[in-house]
Scaffold this motif. Structure first.
Motif, PDB file in Angstrom:
ATOM      1  N   LYS A 484     -15.675   6.278  -3.711  1.00  0.00           N
ATOM      2  CA  LYS A 484     -16.067   6.993  -2.491  1.00  0.00           C
ATOM      3  C   LYS A 484     -16.959   8.173  -2.890  1.00  0.00           C
ATOM      4  O   LYS A 484     -16.580   8.964  -3.760  1.00  0.00           O
ATOM      5  CB  LYS A 484     -14.823   7.507  -1.766  1.00  0.00           C
ATOM      6  CG  LYS A 484     -14.017   6.392  -1.123  1.00  0.00           C
ATOM      7  CD  LYS A 484     -13.097   6.923  -0.034  1.00  0.00           C
ATOM      8  CE  LYS A 484     -11.794   7.465  -0.610  1.00  0.00           C
ATOM      9  NZ  LYS A 484     -10.839   7.859   0.451  1.00  0.00           N
ATOM     10  N   ILE A 485     -18.108   8.228  -2.262  1.00  0.00           N
ATOM     11  CA  ILE A 485     -19.053   9.302  -2.610  1.00  0.00           C
ATOM     12  C   ILE A 485     -19.444  10.076  -1.359  1.00  0.00           C
ATOM     13  O   ILE A 485     -19.785   9.480  -0.328  1.00  0.00           O
ATOM     14  CB  ILE A 485     -20.318   8.730  -3.287  1.00  0.00           C
ATOM     15  CG1 ILE A 485     -19.938   8.001  -4.582  1.00  0.00           C
ATOM     16  CG2 ILE A 485     -21.322   9.833  -3.592  1.00  0.00           C
ATOM     17  CD1 ILE A 485     -21.105   7.355  -5.313  1.00  0.00           C
ATOM     18  N   LEU A 486     -19.363  11.383  -1.477  1.00  0.00           N
ATOM     19  CA  LEU A 486     -19.794  12.251  -0.378  1.00  0.00           C
ATOM     20  C   LEU A 486     -21.162  12.838  -0.746  1.00  0.00           C
ATOM     21  O   LEU A 486     -21.293  13.524  -1.765  1.00  0.00           O
ATOM     22  CB  LEU A 486     -18.773  13.378  -0.168  1.00  0.00           C
ATOM     23  CG  LEU A 486     -19.160  14.514   0.773  1.00  0.00           C
ATOM     24  CD1 LEU A 486     -19.493  14.007   2.180  1.00  0.00           C
ATOM     25  CD2 LEU A 486     -18.046  15.559   0.848  1.00  0.00           C
ATOM     26  N   VAL A 487     -22.167  12.554   0.081  1.00  0.00           N
ATOM     27  CA  VAL A 487     -23.515  13.069  -0.164  1.00  0.00           C
ATOM     28  C   VAL A 487     -23.752  14.267   0.754  1.00  0.00           C
ATOM     29  O   VAL A 487     -23.658  14.136   1.982  1.00  0.00           O
ATOM     30  CB  VAL A 487     -24.581  11.982   0.111  1.00  0.00           C
ATOM     31  CG1 VAL A 487     -25.975  12.533  -0.130  1.00  0.00           C
ATOM     32  CG2 VAL A 487     -24.344  10.757  -0.760  1.00  0.00           C
ATOM     33  N   VAL A 488     -24.028  15.415   0.164  1.00  0.00           N
ATOM     34  CA  VAL A 488     -24.230  16.640   0.960  1.00  0.00           C
ATOM     35  C   VAL A 488     -25.666  17.122   0.753  1.00  0.00           C
ATOM     36  O   VAL A 488     -26.055  17.504  -0.356  1.00  0.00           O
ATOM     37  CB  VAL A 488     -23.238  17.745   0.519  1.00  0.00           C
ATOM     38  CG1 VAL A 488     -23.359  18.940   1.462  1.00  0.00           C
ATOM     39  CG2 VAL A 488     -21.820  17.212   0.471  1.00  0.00           C
ATOM     40  N   ASP A 489     -26.442  17.081   1.808  1.00  0.00           N
ATOM     41  CA  ASP A 489     -27.829  17.536   1.718  1.00  0.00           C
ATOM     42  C   ASP A 489     -28.349  17.755   3.140  1.00  0.00           C
ATOM     43  O   ASP A 489     -27.997  17.000   4.043  1.00  0.00           O
ATOM     44  CB  ASP A 489     -28.693  16.487   1.003  1.00  0.00           C
ATOM     45  CG  ASP A 489     -29.928  17.109   0.371  1.00  0.00           C
ATOM     46  OD1 ASP A 489     -30.042  17.027  -0.858  1.00  0.00           O
ATOM     47  OD2 ASP A 489     -30.743  17.685   1.118  1.00  0.00           O
ATOM     48  N   ASP A 490     -29.193  18.775   3.307  1.00  0.00           N
ATOM     49  CA  ASP A 490     -29.708  19.047   4.656  1.00  0.00           C
ATOM     50  C   ASP A 490     -30.992  18.268   4.950  1.00  0.00           C
ATOM     51  O   ASP A 490     -31.504  18.340   6.052  1.00  0.00           O
ATOM     52  CB  ASP A 490     -29.955  20.554   4.842  1.00  0.00           C
ATOM     53  CG  ASP A 490     -30.962  21.102   3.862  1.00  0.00           C
ATOM     54  OD1 ASP A 490     -30.995  20.600   2.726  1.00  0.00           O
ATOM     55  OD2 ASP A 490     -31.699  22.025   4.226  1.00  0.00           O
ATOM     56  N   GLU A 491     -31.498  17.542   3.955  1.00  0.00           N
ATOM     57  CA  GLU A 491     -32.725  16.771   4.203  1.00  0.00           C
ATOM     58  C   GLU A 491     -32.373  15.325   4.560  1.00  0.00           C
ATOM     59  O   GLU A 491     -31.775  14.613   3.748  1.00  0.00           O
ATOM     60  CB  GLU A 491     -33.608  16.760   2.954  1.00  0.00           C
ATOM     61  CG  GLU A 491     -34.203  18.109   2.633  1.00  0.00           C
ATOM     62  CD  GLU A 491     -35.029  18.058   1.336  1.00  0.00           C
ATOM     63  OE1 GLU A 491     -35.887  17.172   1.223  1.00  0.00           O
ATOM     64  OE2 GLU A 491     -34.765  18.882   0.469  1.00  0.00           O
ATOM     65  N   PRO A 492     -32.730  14.889   5.767  1.00  0.00           N
ATOM     66  CA  PRO A 492     -32.357  13.529   6.200  1.00  0.00           C
ATOM     67  C   PRO A 492     -32.879  12.439   5.259  1.00  0.00           C
ATOM     68  O   PRO A 492     -32.169  11.466   4.992  1.00  0.00           O
ATOM     69  CB  PRO A 492     -33.015  13.399   7.588  1.00  0.00           C
ATOM     70  CG  PRO A 492     -33.284  14.793   8.021  1.00  0.00           C
ATOM     71  CD  PRO A 492     -33.447  15.617   6.812  1.00  0.00           C
ATOM     72  N   THR A 513     -24.444  17.283   6.359  1.00  0.00           N
ATOM     73  CA  THR A 513     -25.727  17.999   6.300  1.00  0.00           C
ATOM     74  C   THR A 513     -25.549  19.510   6.153  1.00  0.00           C
ATOM     75  O   THR A 513     -26.528  20.237   6.065  1.00  0.00           O
ATOM     76  CB  THR A 513     -26.557  17.727   7.570  1.00  0.00           C
ATOM     77  OG1 THR A 513     -25.747  18.027   8.703  1.00  0.00           O
ATOM     78  CG2 THR A 513     -27.024  16.296   7.627  1.00  0.00           C
ATOM     79  N   ASP A 514     -24.318  19.989   6.182  1.00  0.00           N
ATOM     80  CA  ASP A 514     -24.112  21.419   5.924  1.00  0.00           C
ATOM     81  C   ASP A 514     -22.790  21.634   5.190  1.00  0.00           C
ATOM     82  O   ASP A 514     -21.977  20.712   5.045  1.00  0.00           O
ATOM     83  CB  ASP A 514     -24.166  22.231   7.222  1.00  0.00           C
ATOM     84  CG  ASP A 514     -23.077  21.855   8.183  1.00  0.00           C
ATOM     85  OD1 ASP A 514     -21.895  21.937   7.802  1.00  0.00           O
ATOM     86  OD2 ASP A 514     -23.405  21.439   9.321  1.00  0.00           O
ATOM     87  N   GLY A 515     -22.571  22.843   4.771  1.00  0.00           N
ATOM     88  CA  GLY A 515     -21.435  23.155   3.914  1.00  0.00           C
ATOM     89  C   GLY A 515     -20.084  22.946   4.567  1.00  0.00           C
ATOM     90  O   GLY A 515     -19.158  22.381   3.973  1.00  0.00           O
ATOM     91  N   GLY A 538     -26.763  27.819   6.541  1.00  0.00           N
ATOM     92  CA  GLY A 538     -25.344  28.166   6.661  1.00  0.00           C
ATOM     93  C   GLY A 538     -24.738  28.356   5.292  1.00  0.00           C
ATOM     94  O   GLY A 538     -25.289  29.051   4.441  1.00  0.00           O
ATOM     95  N   LYS A 539     -23.620  27.699   5.065  1.00  0.00           N
ATOM     96  CA  LYS A 539     -22.923  27.852   3.786  1.00  0.00           C
ATOM     97  C   LYS A 539     -23.703  27.116   2.689  1.00  0.00           C
ATOM     98  O   LYS A 539     -23.874  25.894   2.780  1.00  0.00           O
ATOM     99  CB  LYS A 539     -21.518  27.283   3.936  1.00  0.00           C
ATOM    100  CG  LYS A 539     -20.570  27.662   2.819  1.00  0.00           C
ATOM    101  CD  LYS A 539     -19.159  27.176   3.105  1.00  0.00           C
ATOM    102  CE  LYS A 539     -18.449  28.073   4.102  1.00  0.00           C
ATOM    103  NZ  LYS A 539     -17.085  27.653   4.383  1.00  0.00           N
ATOM    104  N   ASP A 540     -24.160  27.849   1.681  1.00  0.00           N
ATOM    105  CA  ASP A 540     -24.984  27.178   0.661  1.00  0.00           C
ATOM    106  C   ASP A 540     -24.126  26.395  -0.329  1.00  0.00           C
ATOM    107  O   ASP A 540     -22.886  26.497  -0.322  1.00  0.00           O
ATOM    108  CB  ASP A 540     -25.891  28.181  -0.060  1.00  0.00           C
ATOM    109  CG  ASP A 540     -25.119  29.162  -0.914  1.00  0.00           C
ATOM    110  OD1 ASP A 540     -24.225  28.731  -1.651  1.00  0.00           O
ATOM    111  OD2 ASP A 540     -25.418  30.378  -0.839  1.00  0.00           O
ATOM    112  N   GLY A 541     -24.788  25.610  -1.156  1.00  0.00           N
ATOM    113  CA  GLY A 541     -24.096  24.739  -2.098  1.00  0.00           C
ATOM    114  C   GLY A 541     -23.187  25.490  -3.054  1.00  0.00           C
ATOM    115  O   GLY A 541     -22.141  24.982  -3.468  1.00  0.00           O
TER     116      GLY A 541
END
Lengths: 604, 222
Positions: A484-492, A513-515, A538-541
């Motif tokens: 299971k992988i969670l991809v976190v990024d604000d760029e679609p 797409t956000d923290g 918002g909340k940064d990486g």
């Protein structure tokens, strides 16, 4: 020269009221009489006196402002209405200071010859913008100057002066720090580096069904000590495996050092000769310690130049062993029959991009062509080429200065036009900086080309002796099945790209797409891996990472930072929590992404 | 010939030449005071490239417009460069011929030669002024010295053209202005950009040596 400088230090602003330039005169008048030169400006001038040598002084005094260099610069060609990109204009920023303090006419009648000192920290910032942000030190203007003015050399000196007082782009500071403190410019830890070598060695053993030591580490008295660019260990271990395969089939007695293995040298880009000397010496000392006969430098333009050419000068050492580019090594193996290659395995049309450092500063341009013609069926020249080729846009450390990325990509139009005109599908280069620079240009200008290196082509063309049967891994094996992988990024676009790659390899993917959303999903799904962007609204990486690490439910989740802003790395690494398991710079391609994810998840 | 013209052609020129020689000597010593950077590493590049070849190639660049992209792709600029510098050379030669070999100037062919070269150089100099004033890049990099040197040279070419017949009986103004300008240049040049020719051998020597050592010079194209 020191005495000459002593007489000009701490002179109040009023001295420069003579400056003829409109605008600056007013500003100096406003600030005149009371202020003294800033500490940093003082130090820059002191250091300038010490750094001047005959070649640099010749270049500083010989310019006649003829403008013949102008069109040779890729920045100028893409910014024709902005004279501040012209090499002579950029060169004049340091020349003015030199004239003011070291040239007789400039001292007596500064306004007549455009002499002008540097006074404030803002002046230094302006100088930084020119020296780092408008020039890649590619040296193309130098070979086009009728007077033999070597602007790139004294632009590097300008950078060094600025770096000596801490005025530099954040990325340069971060990378220099890594190289000083950790020993390589990407901050690869020894255990990660050795782990990567062992991983590649195991892969090769499996592929070739051969239990011999595929990547010998710290072997004494080897004929060849192989040094690499940390980018290979971090993002592109395939090149290490390919080189190992070539050494193996050539029957070479070779080794890779466990420390002092980085042949890149950020001193070349930052202009910091002390760093340049320390890094080069580290590598030279290691080869001496291992009693190696020859140092082979993997394909990297600035690595080759800084190790083979500039390193002995910076380190002040006479080198007791031979040094050569891996291009020379591979070419020799083919010519001597130590490896057999079949060029029909590389059928796709290719072109070759000459790295500025290799071609224009070290004369390495015929050897890669000779090798290309031996391992590829269809090679087409790019024009102009060899010493007249244009910069990939990533030279001079530009890839680490994200604040200048828009300028860099705009200047890439020249390279894009060159690439497009070749009508090929693959561009080959012998430089890791160029790989990244070209990939950026290709993506930005939608050229749909692939970038590769000679080592990959040679390895692909290798004729493996019959008794060794490579084990092919079926394409349908889904290496991420069950993960299971969670991809976190604000760029679609990034979310879609990463998700597709992971899903195609069998993973179950969640996206945020956000923290805040990322933390919620991490708590709920307990993924095996989180790929985390740093710069997000918002909340940064950095904060997300710390929360994941400090929360008992998610503290063991593996995290791979993937960012387009490497200068923000300290937001992650300065935190008092366990560092992330992986780190990647954007842009990233599918192969690199998968290699790193497999490594983080410890998958074969 | 008036005493003033005789003074301008002889004493003034000789004093100016001595001053120029002294200042140039000081300038060369100043440059040599800076330590030359040294290369420790073994040579790179093709085996048939050497520092010596690099230096010769670098010096010869001036007569090889094909050697650099900047001159190869702008042949008109190169032609202008040649005409301009031939004009400078002949105007200098004329300043020696008139006082020391006046009989030569009695030949119409010689006069015509000086007039053609200095006249053509004058036209190029005017074009160069226009280019420097109208081009945004050249304007941005130009100093008062750049403009002054160019304008003064332009005037010098004009008066060299007018003085070439060397006929003082018809009026001495052109000859006087030409010789006073020549003397002024001899004194002014070491302090201005025009002194670039003094540095040219040094800059091209070191650049060529380095590029030859590293196998870049002579430039190869494919």
């Amino acid at each position: 020269m020191g005495k000459a400088w002593d007489s000009v230090a701490f002179i109040p602003y009023a001295e420069d009221n003579l400056d003829y330039l409109p605008g600056t005169q007013a500003s100096f008048t406003e600030n005149s009489m009371s202020k003294e030169r800033s500490h940093k400006a003082t130090k820059v001038l002191e250091r300038l006196s010490k750094k001047l040598n005959r070649q640099v002084v010749g270049s500083l005094v010989a310019c006649v402002h003829c403008g013949m260099c102008t069109d040779s610069c890729h920045y100028v060609q893409t910014n024709p209405d902005d004279p501040t990109y012209a090499p002579a204009y950029k060169a004049d920023r340091l020349r003015k200071i030199f004239k003011k303090h070291h040239d007789w006419t400039g001292r007596v009648i500064p306004w007549w010859v455009g002499a002008k000192s540097v006074w404030t920290d803002e002046d230094l910032e302006e100088l930084k913008d020119i020296a780092f942000g408008k020039c890649t030190n590619c040296r193309r203007c130098s070979i086009n100057c009728p007077m033999g003015v070597d602007f790139a050399t004294f632009n590097r000196m300008t950078r060094g002066l600025l770096v000596s007082v801490g005025v530099m782009p954040e990325g340069v500071s971060v990378v220099s720090k890594d190289q000083w403190e950790i020993g390589n410019q990407m901050g690869v830890l020894k255990e990660d580096y050795v782990d990567t070598l062992e991983w590649m060695a195991e892969e090769l053993q499996g592929e070739l069904e051969d239990d011999s030591d595929m990547i010998p580490i710290d072997k004494m008295d080897a004929e060849v000590v192989y040094s690499i660019n940390p980018r290979e260990a971090k993002y592109d271990p395939r090149t290490i495996a390919d080189a190992a395969k070539i050494f193996h089939f050539a029957g070479e007695n070779w080794t890779m050092p466990s420390e002092g293995w980085d042949m890149t040298n950020f001193g070349l880009f930052s202009g910091d000769d002390d760093l340049g000397g320390a890094v080069a010496k580290r590598l030279f000392d290691k080869v001496i310690e291992l009693r190696g006969k020859k140092l082979v430098i993997s394909e990297c333009g600035h690595g080759y130049r800084s190790t083979r050419c500039e390193g002995p000068n910076w380190a002040g050492m006479d080198i007791p062993f031979e040094m050569e580019s891996s291009v020379d090594t591979m070419l020799r193996y083919v010519k001597e029959g130590r490896i057999k290659v079949d060029k029909s395995r590389n059928k796709t049309p290719v072109t070759f991009h000459d790295s500025c450092n290799n071609a224009r500063s070290c004369g390495l341009f015929e050897e890669p062509r000779e090798l290309l013609n031996l391992v590829c069926e269809n090679f087409t020249e790019m024009y102009p080429n060899r010493a007249e080729n244009y910069c990939c846009t990533g030279g001079g450390g530009a890839m680490s200065m994200s604040e200048y990325t828009p300028r860099r990509l705009k200047s890439g139009k020249v390279k894009a036009d060159q690439l497009k005109a070749t009508k090929t599908e693959i561009v080959v280069t012998s430089c890791h900086n160029c790989v990244d620079g070209l990939n950026d240009v290709i993506r930005h200008y939608k050229l749909g080309m692939e970038v590769t290196q000679l080592v990959n082509l040679v390895a692909n063309a290798l004729v493996i002796p019959a008794k060794i049967i490579p084990v092919s891994i079926p394409d349908e094996v889904l290496v991420l099945a069950g993960k299971k992988i969670l991809v976190v990024d604000d760029e679609p676009d990034i979310l879609t790209f990463f998700s597709t790659v992971f899903e195609d390899n069998g993973a179950t993917v969640f996206t945020a797409t956000d923290g805040d959303e990322a933390i919620k999903l991490a708590m709920a799904e307990k993924p095996d891996l989180v790929t985390l962007d740093i710069s997000m609204p918002g909340k940064d990486g950095g904060k997300v990472f710390e929360e994941l690490r400090t929360n008992a439910e998610t503290s063991t989740v593996k995290v791979c930072i993937i960012t387009g802003r490497p200068e923000l790395r300290k937001l992650i690494y300065d935190r008092k929590v366990q560092p992330p398991e992986g780190y990647l710079d954007k842009p990233v391609d599918e192969d690199t992404l998968m290699l790193n994810v497999r490594k983080v998840l410890e998958l074969a | 010939m008036s005493e003033l013209l005789h003074f301008a052609e002889h004493t003034l020129q000789e004093v100016a030449l001595i001053i120029m020689a002294c200042v140039y000597t000081v300038r060369v010593f100043w440059l040599l005071r800076f330590k030359a950077g040294k290369e420790r590493q073994p040579a790179t590049g093709a085996a048939d490239t050497t520092p010596r070849k690099g230096i010769l190639y670098s010096w010869a660049n001036i007569v090889m417009p094909w050697g650099m992209e900047s001159t190869r792709t702008k042949p008109l600029m190169y032609i202008q460069f040649v005409i301009f510098h031939v004009g400078v050379t002949t105007a200098i030669i004329m300043s020696f011929v008139i006082p020391y070999l006046p009989k030569l100037m009695e030949s119409n062919g010689v006069v015509l030669f000086f007039q053609i070269t200095t006249g053509a150089a004058f036209i190029i100099a005017v074009l160069r002024i226009i280019r420097r004033v109208s081009g945004p890049v050249l304007r941005a990099i130009s100093t008062p010295d750049d403009y002054f040197s160019l304008i003064l040279l332009t005037a010098w070419f004009a008066f060299a053209f007018l003085a070439a017949p060397n006929n003082s009986a018809a009026g001495e103004t052109n000859l006087l202005v030409y010789f006073f300008l020549t003397a002024f240049f001899l004194i002014y040049v070491p302090f201005s950009k025009i002194s670039h020719y003094l540095y040219y051998p040094f800059t091209r020597y070191y650049f060529g040596k380095s590029m030859g050592f590293r196998g870049v010079y002579p430039i190869r194209r494919g």
